[in-house]
Design a protein around this motif. Structure first.
Motif, short mmCIF file in Angstrom:
data_model
loop_
_atom_site.label_atom_id
_atom_site.label_comp_id
_atom_site.label_asym_id
_atom_site.label_seq_id
_atom_site.Cartn_x
_atom_site.Cartn_y
_atom_site.Cartn_z
N GLY A 47 45.58 52.24 50.88
CA GLY A 47 44.22 52.62 51.25
C GLY A 47 43.25 52.62 50.08
N LEU A 48 43.61 52.07 48.93
CA LEU A 48 42.71 52.03 47.79
C LEU A 48 41.54 51.09 48.11
N GLU A 49 40.32 51.58 47.86
CA GLU A 49 39.14 50.83 48.25
C GLU A 49 38.47 50.20 47.03
N GLN A 50 37.34 49.51 47.30
CA GLN A 50 36.73 48.67 46.28
C GLN A 50 35.96 49.42 45.20
N PRO A 51 35.36 50.62 45.43
CA PRO A 51 34.58 51.24 44.34
C PRO A 51 35.43 51.54 43.12
N LEU A 52 34.83 51.32 41.96
CA LEU A 52 35.54 51.57 40.71
C LEU A 52 34.49 51.93 39.64
N CYS A 53 34.73 53.05 38.96
CA CYS A 53 33.80 53.47 37.90
C CYS A 53 34.55 54.36 36.91
N TRP A 54 34.47 54.00 35.63
CA TRP A 54 35.17 54.75 34.57
C TRP A 54 34.24 55.84 34.06
#
Length: 1307
Positions: free
Chosen positions: A288-295
């Protein structure tokens, strides 16, 4: 308290620690793995910047002027100008939202970078300040550089397979591209390729975990998911996933992460690469890991989203790819999808951009932006922005400002620009009375967490009670009316207002005028006068009452403040100005006026904190190192970056005083300053109490009692005669109890009974008495502020008595009046605590208790009283004083409590019992060394003990006391008088001894005493009383005159004895001539001419001619005076020069600190210091050396001063005698020379005894001296250090101008 529990679960029993895996229990109770088995610890960073604080919208800038074809696809902020860089499928536009102007615009379709049909896609945009350019990447593979200064486009590179993502490093030295062939290209800022690698790698990376070959994942504990979790396969990506990769960089630019769809499983995986594009780690398979990504910029966490079977979460991963915490989004299953996650620049706020999964009837979904913060491991939803279903209002691009952390830029699909400026605020109840519960409200999504700090201090995220609302809360405020400050109003995201009182919903409102406004039209409001809630609107910039009226304001209102006392409303505008609102009838708003600067010194209207600057009134900066502040009554409390908490009195402070107080360092005993833990912030102050609530960087809350608040409250209680409240507070907070009296001595002494009745505790009263000391605490420990009316304890209330004695006597008098049995122990304390302890009186009280036991139920017995006395006083000292009461039963009681051996004191007590009472008391007093009392008792024992009494008197020198005990006509009195006279003779007080002997009839001894001290009048009187024969009387007179008086140069008195008692006028005339008593000599000569005619020629004239030699003597004295004066000037100049050389050479050495100007380099200084008061002979030698006129001697200047003083003398009578015998020429010559000498001396006195002679005698040193003052005192001209008996030579002699010594008959 909000901390998680760390547990160690062994994977195999009895194995090494290397096989241990670390887990932590999440709040849901599901164990989750922290790290690999080899790591033995876990560090978690707690961020408390948002605990107990809410996000408040300070300003919302909306611009609708921007119009352009297509829709925005990418957004970036130009850091140097603050303008927005917007890229669409047709063009690149630079737009300034503050002015609404388009600064630059260039078409991307004109040069065929994008198709003209609007189907082009941009994958990224980045501002490059160093190159004054904008970098844009297209999906077709072009990398375009747009120069903002020349307005030129340049294609710096093309990737044939196309581009799917672009991201620049934070330092803008590197740029990363993802291509259509699922590769990563790493380039420099000049677009020079560094490397190209495939996104999907079979290896884990360089950070692969170390394993010992056993302990598979299938055997690990998986919590409530069970063993099936290990067998479950990873599900592919969700249907709505755009399948585009995402790139994000860590804040330091050393690592970047790429989220992409795995070609084998179809699920997303996150891979972490270093700056050289070397794979470091790969995330585990996450369903279920989705597309948003932010460090996260400041940290090691990567934020993404994960959809669970029963919830939707924002999850965090470490750089090794392992999950590390999460929080659940407040939406039902499959209700919304997350489009993007955005961290602000300081990592305090995480923006979540969401969109409904199911569109409405019109086919358009709802869109949201939520702002989340974390504190003490709990995530709070602080703001929820609802954009509705209108597609033109839906966000197209969202980004945080890189320079201002709490500024959010948003661009809608309809090209509307929104700029939100947020600020942190603590929503606390504004009450200042005891009815206010010191409420603090914390927004958490659709809940308001309320903590009442008056009742308890609850650490976040816990609270006293929760308010559940139907929608997310954006704003919260408390009622600003007295007695109603516990009421709360909450504004939800759907523009509904909910009123609560003590946690119960009382009313729900919705303003029809604001229902159709923009989603963020309301950004601040106050709860005033019933339901008149003031709401500033950012759009039209006016203040609107929900019910009453509105008024226009020029500028953006960013904060409101209301005064409970003056009922004044103040507005703060964006530029820092303060506007005051005047209320008309029915509380309608009338006008807005600017607050004058000259009004600032009296009333405080508003404070505003921004960029770590406290601004006060008229945009005037007061301090720049403030981290938090709060206004409470007459106090301004603030915390500084120097880790101090300041508490300042505003009632007596002007702006200048406030600046000076905040810029200066704390002084000793300064009650306004207190050290606090680094990073502490003020949460609230409990009204009418001493509690100040601080939040620590760890997230926990601490209650401190600031000394200034405590003392101010204590002074109020003492002024209101609330002694009990003041005492308990002082006892708990360790405030010196002397302040109860020192604050206002006269009031305390006038209300002693009130004090005793309120305290009503013997322990508390004893504690107060034992802490008493002579120090005035209002001057030393707790100085009174300028606004407080404190009466000095040293100047009032004591009547000349010492403070401790005054308080003890006043309390004892009142306690004996109220209930002596109840306050028995306190009465004993008052006796013991006095400056001179009255131990015997206290023991007498104990004795009375033993003789007459108290009848009251709770009264102290004699045994208890004695035990308490032994607690206060040393047992041996108390034993001696008990012996002084002559009560042997009491002595035995005390002795039994001591460590004395009964074999030591019982025989002594038994011996005393056998003696006669007076002699018994004498023996006791002598044993206790109370000799006066012993003598008193011994005098009553009869004549047989007089010899013993006489010996006691001689040993202890109690002559005066003894003579008062016996009648003056008794033989004992005579014996004592003779003994006293002998003692006085030994003390060189012969005249007083003679008087005693004369009085008691010992004439012969009295005569001898008077003769020895040259008291000739008393001697002749005693001789007459004896009586002596005339021959012996004449001989006595001759002896007194010739042997005694002439030796001490008392010539006139010697002549009187010779003339009247010895009947020898010739010897009397000789004595007068020898003493230069010319006038008296002339009288006797005229009387003696009948017997001797030649007396004038044989005695008087030769003496006058001999006196004429004084002319030559005056000449010599004049020359000597001039020589000494000149030599003194030379000596002083040499010593001043040597002193300066010493200062230059040895100013900072230890040796120079003990040397003085008078002993520089002199060998005599050491020898003279050794010639101390060893003996009278040595002292005379030292004095002789000290007054030596030898050149170069260490005390030459002192000797010169002595010599100059001795020259000045008088010769009046000599001139008269010379004129009488016709020696006119000699007399005129003598008068002229003497006049010249006096004139010379009068002129020389200011030169010899200059003004700095006495001032320069002592160095200016001490705690108040400075380096400059010590240097100045060194450089002052000073004479040599003189002995105390020679200090008089430093005082210049005064010329007696009133003496008329000249004879006008002489020329």
């Amino acid at each position: 308290s909000g901390y998680c529990r760390l547990t160690i679960i062994p994977t195999r029993p009895l194995e090494t620690m290397w096989s241990y895996k670390w887990y932590y229990l999440s709040r849901a109770g599901i164990p989750k793995r922290i790290d690999s088995p080899i790591r033995g610890f876990w560090e978690a960073r707690v961020d408390s910047k948002t605990n107990m604080r809410n996000l408040k919208l300070l300003k919302c800038l909306r611009s609708l002027e921007l119009q352009s074809p297509g829709c925005p696809q990418c957004l970036s902020v130009r850091t140097d100008t603050g303008s927005l860089l917007i890229a669409s499928q047709f063009s690149i536009t630079e737009y300034d939202p503050r002015t609404g102007q388009v600064l630059n615009e260039v078409s991307l379709t004109a040069e065929d970078y994008l198709p003209e049909d609007g189907e082009g896609v941009l994958v990224g945009i980045q501002d490059l300040p160093e190159q004054e350019s904008v970098c844009v990447a297209t999906a077709r593979g072009d990398v375009i550089l747009y120069n903002l200064s020349t307005n030129q486009l340049e294609c710096v590179g093309t990737v044939d397979s196309g581009l799917t993502a672009m991201s620049w490093s934070p330092d803008q030295e590197l740029v990363t591209f993802c291509t259509g062939q699922e590769t990563i290209i790493l380039m420099t800022k000049d677009f020079e390729p560094i490397t190209e690698v495939a996104i999907h790698q079979d290896e884990f990376g360089e950070g692969k975990f170390i394993t010992v070959g056993w302990g598979k994942k299938e055997t690990q504990f998986h919590g409530s998911e069970g063993k099936q979790a290990a067998q479950r396969k990873t599900a592919p990506a969700l249907l709505w996933d755009d399948h585009r990769p995402r790139i994000t960089w860590r804040g330091d630019g050393q690592l970047f992460a790429v989220s992409a769809i795995c070609s084998q499983t179809g699920a997303r995986k996150v891979r972490v690469w270093n700056r050289e594009c070397i794979l470091q780690a790969t995330s585990e398979a996450i369903n279920g890991l989705e597309q948003p990504l932010c460090w996260k910029p400041s940290g090691s966490l990567i934020a993404s989203t994960q959809r669970h079977p029963n919830k939707h979460s924002v999850v965090f991963m470490e750089k090794n790819g392992l999950l590390h915490g999460d929080f659940t989004l407040p939406f039902a299953k499959d209700q919304a999808k997350v489009k993007e996650l955005l961290w602000n620049s300081d990592s305090t706020v995480l923006a979540v951009w969401l969109e409904d999964m199911n569109p409405g009837d019109d086919g358009n979904p709802n869109t949201y932006i939520q702002l989340w913060t974390v504190g003490n491991y709990h995530w709070y939803l602080k703001q929820s922005l609802h954009f509705g279903r209108d597609p033109l209002k839906a966000p197209a691009c969202v980004c945080w400002d890189p320079e201002k952390p709490l500024r959010l830029h948003l661009l809608s699909q309809g090209w509307a620009s929104y700029t939100y400026d947020w600020g942190w605020c603590t929503d606390r109840s504004p009450g200042d009375d005891s009815q206010d519960s010191a409420n603090v409200a914390v927004i958490d999504g659709d809940k308001v967490l309320v903590t009442t700090f008056r009742q308890c201090v609850v650490p976040p995220p816990m609270c006293s009670y929760e308010l559940q609302l139907p929608a997310a809360v954006n704003l919260v405020t408390f009622h600003s009316q007295t007695q109603r400050t516990n009421e709360l109003a909450a504004l939800t995201a759907d523009c509904r207002l909910h009123i609560y009182s003590q946690g119960v919903l009382t009313r729900k409102l919705q303003d029809k005028g604001t229902k159709n406004k923009s989603h963020l039209s309301i950004h601040s409001f106050l709860f005033l006068h019933g339901l008149e809630t003031l709401i500033p609107f950012w759009g039209k910039n006016f203040v609107c009452g929900v019910i009453s009226s509105q008024v226009q304001v020029e500028g953006h209102v960013i904060s409101l403040c209301h005064s409970l006392k003056s009922d004044t409303l103040a507005l703060q505008l964006e530029d820092g100005q303060i506007r005051r609102v005047h209320w008309g009838e029915c509380f309608s708003l009338c006008i807005c006026v600017e607050v004058k600067e000259d009004e600032c010194c009296i009333q405080l209207y508003s404070f505003f904190i921004s960029c770590q600057v406290v601004s006060l009134w008229c945009c005037l900066q007061v301090a720049s190192n403030i981290s938090s502040f709060v206004v409470y009554g007459e106090f301004l409390l603030l915390t500084t970056h120097a880790h101090t908490c300041r508490c300042l009195h505003l009632t007596t402070m002007s702006i200048r005083d406030l600046k000076a107080a905040l810029s200066s360092e704390a002084t000793q005993n300064d009650e306004s300053v207190r050290k606090v833990e680094r990073g502490s912030r003020i949460v609230t102050v409990v009204p009418q109490d001493t509690k100040l609530i601080l939040q620590m960087p760890r997230g926990n809350l601490e209650t401190i009692h600031h000394r200034a608040l405590v003392l101010a409250q204590l002074r109020k209680w003492l002024d209101d005669l609330k002694f009990r409240d003041a005492f308990e507070c002082m006892r708990k907070l360790r405030i010196n109890l002397n302040l109860i009296y020192d604050h206002n001595p006269s009031v305390f002494l006038g209300n002693v009974e009130t004090f005793l009745k309120q305290i009503d505790s013997t322990n508390y009263i004893n504690l107060f008495l034992t802490e008493l000391k002579e120090e005035d605490t209002t001057k030393t420990m707790y100085p009174c502020p300028m606004s407080a009316a404190c009466q000095s304890a040293s100047g009032s209330g004591g009547g000349g008595k010492k403070k401790v004695d005054t308080v003890c006597d006043a309390l004892r008098s009142s306690m004996e009046t109220l209930d002596p049995q109840k306050f028995c122990l306190c009465i004993l304390t008052s006796h013991v605590k006095k400056t001179t302890p009255e131990l015997e009186v206290a023991l007498q009280k104990v004795r009375e208790l033993r003789v007459n036991p108290p009848t009251a139920k709770n009264a102290a017995s004699a045994e208890e009283a004695l035990k308490y006395l032994l607690f206060l006083v040393n047992v041996n000292e108390l034993y001696e004083h008990s012996l002084g009461t002559y009560d042997f039963d009491l002595v035995l009681m005390v002795a039994e409590k001591s460590q004395k051996d009964p074999k030591e004191y019982l025989p002594f007590l038994n011996m005393l019992k056998t003696l006669e009472p007076n002699y018994q008391r004498y023996t006791i007093d002598k044993h206790l060394k109370r000799y006066k009392k012993a003598l008193h008792h011994l005098s009553k024992c009869g004549e047989e003990h007089f010899t013993e009494a006489l010996n006691l008197v001689k040993d202890q020198r109690l002559y005066i006391e003894a003579m008062q005990l016996y009648p003056s006509d008794s033989p004992q009195h005579k014996v004592l008088s003779v003994a006293y006279a002998e003692h006085l003779m030994e003390q060189q007080q012969a005249e007083q001894a003679g008087l005693l002997l004369w009085r008691c009839g010992e004439m012969a001894c009295a005569l001898q005493a008077f003769v020895s001290c040259t008291s000739w009048r008393h001697a002749l009187a005693v001789a007459t009383h004896i009586p002596l024969p005339p021959e012996q009387l004449a001989q006595l007179a001759r002896d007194l005159a010739g042997i005694k008086l002439l030796e001490v140069r008392r010539h006139t008195e010697a002549a009187l004895l010779l003339e009247q008692y010895a009947k020898d006028c010739e010897e009397a005339i000789s004595a007068l001539i020898e003493g230069c008593a010319w006038e008296e000599a002339l009288r006797l000569v005229s009387h003696f001419l009948n017997f001797r005619q030649d007396i004038t020629e044989t005695h008087l004239k030769p003496a006058l001619l001999e006196g004429i030699t004084n002319v030559a003597f005056l000449e010599s004295q004049k020359a000597l005076f001039t020589r000494h004066k000149n030599r003194l000037a030379v000596v002083r100049e040499q010593k001043a020069k040597a002193r300066l050389e010493l200062i230059d050479a040895e100013l900072y050495s230890e040796a120079s600190s003990v040397l003085t100007g008078s002993r520089i380099g002199s060998k005599y200084s050491q020898s003279n210091s050794r010639i101390s008061t060893r003996s009278s002979k040595n002292r005379r030698k030292a004095e002789g050396k000290k007054h030596s006129l030898k050149e170069g001697s260490p005390f030459e200047d002192i000797a010169l001063l002595h010599a100059l003083i001795q020259i000045i003398h008088e010769i009046h009578s000599l001139l008269k005698a010379l004129v009488l015998f016709q020696f006119d020429m000699l007399a005129s010559n003598l008068q002229a020379h003497y006049s010249e000498l006096l004139q010379l001396m009068e002129k020389g006195i200011p030169e010899i005894w200059n003004e700095g002679l006495q001032q320069g005698q002592t160095l200016i040193t001490g705690p108040n001296s400075t380096a400059n003052s010590i240097m100045a005192s060194f450089q002052q001209p000073r004479p040599s250090r003189v002995h105390q008996q020679d200090a008089e030579i430093l005082i210049p002699p005064k010329m007696r101008q009133s003496v008329k010594w000249k004879l006008c008959i002489l020329k």
